[in-house]
Each structure stands twice: as structure tokens, then as C-alpha cells.
Design an enzyme around this catalytic site. Structure first.
Site, PDB file in Angstrom:
ATOM      1  N   ASN A   1      -2.979  -9.473   4.393  1.00 19.40           N
ATOM      2  CA  ASN A   1      -3.086  -9.798   5.819  1.00 19.40           C
ATOM      3  C   ASN A   1      -3.364  -8.583   6.708  1.00 19.40           C
ATOM      4  O   ASN A   1      -3.047  -8.592   7.884  1.00 19.40           O
ATOM      5  CB  ASN A   1      -1.862 -10.586   6.284  1.00 19.40           C
ATOM      6  CG  ASN A   1      -0.579  -9.816   6.103  1.00 19.40           C
ATOM      7  OD1 ASN A   1      -0.580  -8.706   5.596  1.00 19.40           O
ATOM      8  ND2 ASN A   1       0.520 -10.403   6.532  1.00 19.40           N
TER       9      ASN A   1
ATOM     10  N   TYR B   1       9.490  -2.010   1.330  1.00 18.98           N
ATOM     11  CA  TYR B   1       9.680  -3.462   1.400  1.00 18.98           C
ATOM     12  C   TYR B   1      10.967  -3.917   0.698  1.00 18.98           C
ATOM     13  O   TYR B   1      11.073  -5.081   0.306  1.00 18.98           O
ATOM     14  CB  TYR B   1       8.468  -4.184   0.810  1.00 18.98           C
ATOM     15  CG  TYR B   1       7.298  -4.313   1.779  1.00 18.98           C
ATOM     16  CD1 TYR B   1       7.436  -4.993   2.990  1.00 18.98           C
ATOM     17  CD2 TYR B   1       6.048  -3.781   1.473  1.00 18.98           C
ATOM     18  CE1 TYR B   1       6.369  -5.128   3.871  1.00 18.98           C
ATOM     19  CE2 TYR B   1       4.968  -3.921   2.355  1.00 18.98           C
ATOM     20  CZ  TYR B   1       5.143  -4.593   3.553  1.00 18.98           C
ATOM     21  OH  TYR B   1       4.087  -4.741   4.430  1.00 18.98           O
TER      22      TYR B   1
ATOM     23  N   HIS C   1       0.470  -4.240   9.149  1.00 22.65           N
ATOM     24  CA  HIS C   1       1.931  -4.322   9.217  1.00 22.65           C
ATOM     25  C   HIS C   1       2.382  -3.900  10.599  1.00 22.65           C
ATOM     26  O   HIS C   1       1.744  -3.042  11.226  1.00 22.65           O
ATOM     27  CB  HIS C   1       2.583  -3.377   8.194  1.00 22.65           C
ATOM     28  CG  HIS C   1       4.053  -3.175   8.433  1.00 22.65           C
ATOM     29  ND1 HIS C   1       4.998  -4.084   7.995  1.00 22.65           N
ATOM     30  CD2 HIS C   1       4.737  -2.207   9.121  1.00 22.65           C
ATOM     31  CE1 HIS C   1       6.201  -3.669   8.397  1.00 22.65           C
ATOM     32  NE2 HIS C   1       6.069  -2.538   9.072  1.00 22.65           N
TER      33      HIS C   1
ATOM     34  N   LYS D   1      -3.562  -2.109   6.142  1.00 24.22           N
ATOM     35  CA  LYS D   1      -3.280  -2.307   4.718  1.00 24.22           C
ATOM     36  C   LYS D   1      -4.541  -2.102   3.860  1.00 24.22           C
ATOM     37  O   LYS D   1      -5.673  -2.098   4.378  1.00 24.22           O
ATOM     38  CB  LYS D   1      -2.675  -3.702   4.515  1.00 24.22           C
ATOM     39  CG  LYS D   1      -1.269  -3.849   5.135  1.00 24.22           C
ATOM     40  CD  LYS D   1      -0.684  -5.227   4.826  1.00 24.22           C
ATOM     41  CE  LYS D   1       0.726  -5.380   5.390  1.00 24.22           C
ATOM     42  NZ  LYS D   1       1.305  -6.733   5.095  1.00 24.22           N
TER      43      LYS D   1
ATOM     44  N   PHE E   1       7.326 -13.245  -3.763  1.00 20.83           N
ATOM     45  CA  PHE E   1       6.055 -12.541  -3.583  1.00 20.83           C
ATOM     46  C   PHE E   1       6.202 -11.017  -3.683  1.00 20.83           C
ATOM     47  O   PHE E   1       5.222 -10.295  -3.507  1.00 20.83           O
ATOM     48  CB  PHE E   1       5.418 -12.925  -2.242  1.00 20.83           C
ATOM     49  CG  PHE E   1       6.276 -12.656  -1.032  1.00 20.83           C
ATOM     50  CD1 PHE E   1       6.330 -11.377  -0.460  1.00 20.83           C
ATOM     51  CD2 PHE E   1       7.029 -13.668  -0.450  1.00 20.83           C
ATOM     52  CE1 PHE E   1       7.115 -11.119   0.650  1.00 20.83           C
ATOM     53  CE2 PHE E   1       7.825 -13.415   0.663  1.00 20.83           C
ATOM     54  CZ  PHE E   1       7.869 -12.133   1.214  1.00 20.83           C
TER      55      PHE E   1
ATOM     56  N   GLU F   1      11.404   2.912   9.785  1.00 18.31           N
ATOM     57  CA  GLU F   1      10.104   2.964   9.100  1.00 18.31           C
ATOM     58  C   GLU F   1       9.337   4.236   9.478  1.00 18.31           C
ATOM     59  O   GLU F   1       8.678   4.850   8.629  1.00 18.31           O
ATOM     60  CB  GLU F   1       9.301   1.695   9.430  1.00 18.31           C
ATOM     61  CG  GLU F   1       9.959   0.453   8.835  1.00 18.31           C
ATOM     62  CD  GLU F   1       9.294  -0.868   9.238  1.00 18.31           C
ATOM     63  OE1 GLU F   1       8.301  -0.857   9.991  1.00 18.31           O
ATOM     64  OE2 GLU F   1       9.788  -1.912   8.776  1.00 18.31           O
TER      65      GLU F   1
ATOM     66  N   THR G   1       1.945 -13.716  10.603  1.00 19.13           N
ATOM     67  CA  THR G   1       1.857 -13.211   9.225  1.00 19.13           C
ATOM     68  C   THR G   1       0.744 -13.907   8.445  1.00 19.13           C
ATOM     69  O   THR G   1      -0.029 -13.265   7.741  1.00 19.13           O
ATOM     70  CB  THR G   1       3.211 -13.445   8.509  1.00 19.13           C
ATOM     71  OG1 THR G   1       4.254 -12.865   9.300  1.00 19.13           O
ATOM     72  CG2 THR G   1       3.212 -12.818   7.121  1.00 19.13           C
TER      73      THR G   1
HETATM   74  N1  UDP Z   1       4.083 -11.945   2.373  1.00 15.67           N
HETATM   75  C1  UDP Z   1       3.544 -12.702   1.345  1.00 15.67           C
HETATM   76  N2  UDP Z   1       3.944 -14.010   1.229  1.00 15.67           N
HETATM   77  C2  UDP Z   1       4.849 -14.583   2.062  1.00 15.67           C
HETATM   78  C3  UDP Z   1       5.389 -13.801   3.100  1.00 15.67           C
HETATM   79  C4  UDP Z   1       4.987 -12.495   3.229  1.00 15.67           C
HETATM   80  O1  UDP Z   1       2.749 -12.209   0.553  1.00 15.67           O
HETATM   81  O2  UDP Z   1       5.170 -15.768   1.893  1.00 15.67           O
HETATM   82  C5  UDP Z   1       3.681 -10.535   2.525  1.00 15.67           C
HETATM   83  C6  UDP Z   1       2.694 -10.305   3.679  1.00 15.67           C
HETATM   84  O3  UDP Z   1       1.796  -9.247   3.286  1.00 15.67           O
HETATM   85  C7  UDP Z   1       3.610  -9.855   4.787  1.00 15.67           C
HETATM   86  C8  UDP Z   1       4.653  -9.028   4.023  1.00 15.67           C
HETATM   87  O4  UDP Z   1       4.831  -9.733   2.801  1.00 15.67           O
HETATM   88  O5  UDP Z   1       2.930  -9.098   5.777  1.00 15.67           O
HETATM   89  C9  UDP Z   1       5.986  -8.873   4.707  1.00 15.67           C
HETATM   90  O6  UDP Z   1       6.461 -10.162   5.079  1.00 15.67           O
HETATM   91  P1  UDP Z   1       7.114 -10.417   6.507  1.00 15.67           P
HETATM   92  O7  UDP Z   1       7.737 -11.761   6.465  1.00 15.67           O
HETATM   93  O8  UDP Z   1       7.960  -9.263   6.881  1.00 15.67           O
HETATM   94  O9  UDP Z   1       5.819 -10.523   7.476  1.00 15.67           O
HETATM   95  P2  UDP Z   1       5.267  -9.524   8.598  1.00 15.67           P
HETATM   96  O10 UDP Z   1       6.453  -8.862   9.242  1.00 15.67           O
HETATM   97  O11 UDP Z   1       4.352  -8.545   7.893  1.00 15.67           O
HETATM   98  O12 UDP Z   1       4.496 -10.400   9.548  1.00 15.67           O
HETATM   99 MG    MG Z   2       8.051  -7.900   8.440  1.00 13.63          MG
END
Ligand code: UDP
Ligand code: MG
Length: 137
Positions: free
Chosen positions: A112, A49, A115, A9, A57, A126, A91
């Protein structure tokens, strides 16, 4: 062999962590089958997304994903989807296991650093979204 879709990212690219993250990736047994440095458009990030569009968020997430270049990856190994999620860690980096990519390189839940697809089905969707007809076999 299985393929998954990964992103380094914009936070990690801005901090010159591409090489470090790819080193961890290759050490974990992944082959890179496609790789592109790109800056997502707002439309691309919103589409990618879309599943999170109702979440509070979402706006911040789209802004973040467009703020600078990122690295798009097709990664391959046995059990790639699950192994990549394990290699990235949770995450929220505060909850990520020691030695994981997010534990080592991520700043926060939002920023974070990486992805990874959450299922083989979503990996295929994807990969097709970002690498249409563009993956080495
Ligand atoms: N995210 C965030 N706040 C949250 C949850 C997710 O900003 O409370 C962001 C974070 O960058 C995350 C992305 O949204 O990687 C997608 O969320 P997901 O739950 O799919 O997490 P991931 O699959 O990336 O672990
Ligand atoms: Mg995810």
C-alpha cells in the site's frame, strides 16, 4: 509544529513513484526534516512492526518491507500525524478517498505504498528507531 514518521514503501520505490509521492507530500504542506533511502534488514522490519507480530499477515509484511529500497521520512507541519494519515488515505486503497496517496499509488491492502505513524507517541518512537539523533529542527 508536530513531526511524524513516514515511509515510501518498496512497491512505490520500485515503480519510480518517489518523486510523485514527495510532490503530493510537499503540496500538502509538509516540510521534510529527514530523508533516507535504505533497504531494511529483516530484523529492522520485524522490530518496526513488532506490534503486528501475532497477525496472520506479519510474515508477508516483513518480506515486503525488505524486498527492495524504501524512503524513510521525518515530516513536519501543524497536526502532522493526523494530516499525514489523511493525506495517505485508508490502509486498503480500495477504501481510500479520491486524491489520497494510497488511492493514487497503492496496489493492495498489503502493498500500500506508504506508512504513517498512528499517534504522536508512536511517531516519536518510530522517529527514534530510524533517525536516532538525525533530525533537523
Ligand atoms: N497489512 C496487511 N494486511 C492487513 C492489514 C495490514 O498486509 O490486513 C499491512 C499493510 O501494509 C499496512 C501494515 O500492514 O500498512 C500495517 O497495518 P496497520 O493496520 O498498522 O495499517 P496502517 O497504519 O499502515 O494504515
Ligand atoms: Mg499502523
Amino acid at each position: 509544529m508536530e513531526q511524524t514518521f513516514a515511509i515510501i514503501k518498496p512497491d512505490a520505490v520500485a515503480k519510480n513513484q518517489i518523486g510523485d509521492i514527495l510532490a503530493v507530500t510537499e503540496a500538502a504542506g509538509f516540510k521534510i526534516r529527514a530523508m533516507q533511502l535504505t533497504q531494511m534488514t529483516r530484523k529492522q522490519a520485524e522490530g518496526f512492526y513488532a506490534v503486528h507480530s501475532a497477525r496472520p499477515f506479519f510474515g508477508e509484511l516483513v518480506e515486503f518491507m525488505c524486498e527492495g529500497p524504501c524512503v524513510l521520512l521525518c515530516l513536519e507541519r501543524e497536526d502532522a500525524v493526523a494530516k499525514w494519515r489523511e493525506t495517505m488515505g485508508a490502509t486498503n486503497p480500495a477504501n481510500a478517498a479520491e486524491g489520497t496517496i494510497r488511492k493514487r499509488f497503492a496496489e493492495s491492502m498489503g502493498r500500500n505504498c506508504s506508512h504513517g505513524s498512528d499517534s504522536a507517541e508512536n511517531a516519536a518512537i518510530e522517529l527514534a528507531y530510524f533517525f536516532p539523533g538525525n533530525i533537523l529542527q
